[in-house]
Design a protein around this motif. Structure first.
Motif, PDB file in Angstrom:
ATOM      1  N   GLU A 135      63.059  17.705   9.104  1.00  0.00           N
ATOM      2  CA  GLU A 135      62.849  17.571  10.549  1.00  0.00           C
ATOM      3  C   GLU A 135      61.943  16.393  10.914  1.00  0.00           C
ATOM      4  OE1 GLU A 135      62.743  21.354  12.978  1.00  0.00           O
ATOM      5  OE2 GLU A 135      62.106  22.114  11.032  1.00  0.00           O
ATOM      6  N   LEU A 136      61.492  15.624   9.906  1.00  0.00           N
ATOM      7  CA  LEU A 136      60.606  14.480  10.162  1.00  0.00           C
ATOM      8  C   LEU A 136      61.237  13.199   9.638  1.00  0.00           C
ATOM      9  CD1 LEU A 136      57.219  16.101   9.062  1.00  0.00           C
ATOM     10  CD2 LEU A 136      58.045  15.810  11.405  1.00  0.00           C
ATOM     11  N   GLU A 157      66.107  19.650  19.578  1.00  0.00           N
ATOM     12  CA  GLU A 157      65.764  21.075  19.584  1.00  0.00           C
ATOM     13  C   GLU A 157      64.338  21.324  20.086  1.00  0.00           C
ATOM     14  OE1 GLU A 157      66.465  22.553  15.641  1.00  0.00           O
ATOM     15  OE2 GLU A 157      68.574  21.912  15.641  1.00  0.00           O
ATOM     16  N   ARG A 158      63.684  20.222  20.523  1.00  0.00           N
ATOM     17  CA  ARG A 158      62.299  20.292  21.032  1.00  0.00           C
ATOM     18  C   ARG A 158      61.333  20.920  20.024  1.00  0.00           C
ATOM     19  NH1 ARG A 158      61.923  18.597  26.094  1.00  0.00           N
ATOM     20  NH2 ARG A 158      63.746  18.610  27.457  1.00  0.00           N
ATOM     21  N   ARG A 159      61.545  20.562  18.764  1.00  0.00           N
ATOM     22  CA  ARG A 159      60.625  21.008  17.699  1.00  0.00           C
ATOM     23  C   ARG A 159      59.483  20.007  17.603  1.00  0.00           C
ATOM     24  NH1 ARG A 159      59.716  25.137  14.223  1.00  0.00           N
ATOM     25  NH2 ARG A 159      60.077  23.955  12.325  1.00  0.00           N
ATOM     26  N   LEU A 160      58.288  20.455  17.842  1.00  0.00           N
ATOM     27  CA  LEU A 160      57.122  19.567  17.813  1.00  0.00           C
ATOM     28  C   LEU A 160      56.621  19.395  16.383  1.00  0.00           C
ATOM     29  CD1 LEU A 160      55.170  21.064  20.846  1.00  0.00           C
ATOM     30  CD2 LEU A 160      56.477  18.934  20.811  1.00  0.00           C
ATOM     31  N   PRO A 161      56.040  18.222  16.065  1.00  0.00           N
ATOM     32  CA  PRO A 161      55.437  18.036  14.741  1.00  0.00           C
ATOM     33  C   PRO A 161      54.392  19.102  14.412  1.00  0.00           C
ATOM     34  CG  PRO A 161      55.599  15.924  15.865  1.00  0.00           C
ATOM     35  CD  PRO A 161      56.004  16.968  16.857  1.00  0.00           C
ATOM     36  N   GLU A 162      53.675  19.601  15.452  1.00  0.00           N
ATOM     37  CA  GLU A 162      52.684  20.656  15.225  1.00  0.00           C
ATOM     38  C   GLU A 162      53.331  21.902  14.625  1.00  0.00           C
ATOM     39  OE1 GLU A 162      50.944  18.213  18.622  1.00  0.00           O
ATOM     40  OE2 GLU A 162      52.914  18.779  17.875  1.00  0.00           O
ATOM     41  N   GLN A 163      54.521  22.232  15.116  1.00  0.00           N
ATOM     42  CA  GLN A 163      55.233  23.410  14.598  1.00  0.00           C
ATOM     43  C   GLN A 163      55.689  23.180  13.155  1.00  0.00           C
ATOM     44  OE1 GLN A 163      58.024  23.171  17.922  1.00  0.00           O
ATOM     45  NE2 GLN A 163      57.532  25.274  18.488  1.00  0.00           N
ATOM     46  N   PRO A 175      59.200  13.087  14.625  1.00  0.00           N
ATOM     47  CA  PRO A 175      60.292  14.047  14.401  1.00  0.00           C
ATOM     48  C   PRO A 175      61.635  13.343  14.293  1.00  0.00           C
ATOM     49  CG  PRO A 175      59.558  14.117  16.687  1.00  0.00           C
ATOM     50  CD  PRO A 175      58.639  13.179  15.977  1.00  0.00           C
ATOM     51  N   SER A 176      62.568  13.944  13.592  1.00  0.00           N
ATOM     52  CA  SER A 176      63.937  13.414  13.512  1.00  0.00           C
ATOM     53  C   SER A 176      64.609  13.604  14.874  1.00  0.00           C
ATOM     54  CB  SER A 176      64.720  14.153  12.431  1.00  0.00           C
ATOM     55  OG  SER A 176      64.878  15.514  12.810  1.00  0.00           O
ATOM     56  N   SER A 177      65.711  12.904  15.087  1.00  0.00           N
ATOM     57  CA  SER A 177      66.405  13.012  16.375  1.00  0.00           C
ATOM     58  C   SER A 177      66.893  14.446  16.602  1.00  0.00           C
ATOM     59  CB  SER A 177      67.557  12.020  16.453  1.00  0.00           C
ATOM     60  OG  SER A 177      68.331  12.058  15.273  1.00  0.00           O
TER      61      SER A 177
END
Length: 319
Positions: A241-242, A296-302, A289-291
């Motif tokens: 995801e990164l 999916e609005r996944r934050l790096p914090e998550q 984050p990856s595209s």
């Protein structure tokens, strides 16, 4: 070391109390700011306008009796407005250096992402190497040296994203968040008449901070805990995801911050718990984050929180 830790607890307690007299209801934020100061790091405070970002930066700066300069970042700010400039002196018939605001113990950079990337980059050398080079001459900055920068979220109008190299030089990023209703009500009572910053007096000296930094440097980090830091950072580089993981500098900052965190907890050794608590504020702002993750609005914090859950924890007593 024991006496050093006692002294650290006493002085850091005074500084924390002074800041908390201004920033109500945010003990975790204040504690992280102190951790970064004692880790010889730099702090990025990101949040929407009006939640006390500049107030926290100023409170930290005023609680220590040292030189403080504030820079308001604007689109027309030039690199020389930060570092200083060589000007020709007619009387001496030679160029003399006029130092810029970066020549201070604590530099408060307000709304850092409103300046152009070129101007933001003027801070790179001083943040990493504690020195400034102007016209071929290098000037060493006095210690302690800490940049406390505030920024508004990038999607806000009139902001530029911080370059990756710039973000990587900040030890930690924190968000203030909105105050809880009780703290906000108290703020209306206290801040209604005058700013509590006006009543804040220094409770420590620059020499005290330098001594505390030396105490923190002596905190033991076992080989198992160091390996755990590497495992956490490596996991960001391999995560689907990164698209940009954390750098070796991130590993260094994570271990330095863990030392300070341990010392503030009255320990002369770091534990995996220190790394776990600091992983999100120290690592997340460096990651892209990856595209797919963005969609999916996944934050790096998550993602970092997931990594902390997944990476095996070592026995801290080994090594």
């Amino acid at each position: 070391m024991g006496r050093g830790l006692d002294g650290l607890a006493e002085v850091s307690g005074r500084i924390r109390g002074a800041i908390e007299s201004v920033i109500e209801g945010k003990p975790d934020v204040v504690r992280l700011a102190l951790t970064v100061l004692l880790a010889e790091g730099h702090l990025l405070i990101e949040d929407v306008p009006g939640v006390g970002k500049t107030m926290l930066a100023k409170a930290l700066a005023r609680s220590v009796d040292c030189s403080v300069r504030r820079v308001q970042f604007t689109p027309d700010l030039l690199p020389s407005d930060i570092t200083g400039v060589s000007a020709y002196n007619q009387e001496l018939r030679e160029f003399e250096f006029k130092p810029g605001p970066v020549f201070a113990n604590i530099v408060v950079g307000d709304e850092i992402n409103r300046a152009s990337p070129k101007t933001q980059s003027a801070l790179l050398e001083c943040m990493e190497e504690r020195q400034v080079t102007v016209d071929g001459t290098t000037y060493v900055l006095e210690r302690p040296f800490m940049v406390v920068a505030t920024q508004n979220p990038v999607e806000m109008e009139g902001t530029y994203p911080l370059p990756e190299a710039q973000r990587d030089r900040f030890t930690a990023r924190i968000s203030m968040g909105y105050p809880d209703p009780g703290a906000e009500l108290e703020m209306l009572d206290v801040h209604g008449q005058s700013s509590p910053l006006d009543r804040l007096v220094p409770v420590a000296y620059a020499d005290d901070v330098r001594e505390l930094i030396e105490v923190v440097r002596l905190v033991h980090v076992s080989s198992a805990v160091r390996q755990y830091a590497i495992d956490l950072v490596t996991a960001t580089r391999n995560h689907p995801e990164l698209r940009l993981g954390a750098s070796p500098r991130a590993t260094l900052h994570l271990v330095r911050a863990a030392r300070a965190h341990a010392a503030l907890n009255d320990r002369d050794y770091a534990l995996p718990d220190d790394l776990q608590e600091l992983a999100v504020p120290v690592l997340a702002h460096r990651l892209l984050p990856s595209s797919e993750a963005q969609l999916e609005r996944r934050l790096p914090e998550q993602v970092v929180a997931d990594i902390v859950e997944r990476v095996p924890v070592p026995n801290p007593r080994h090594g």
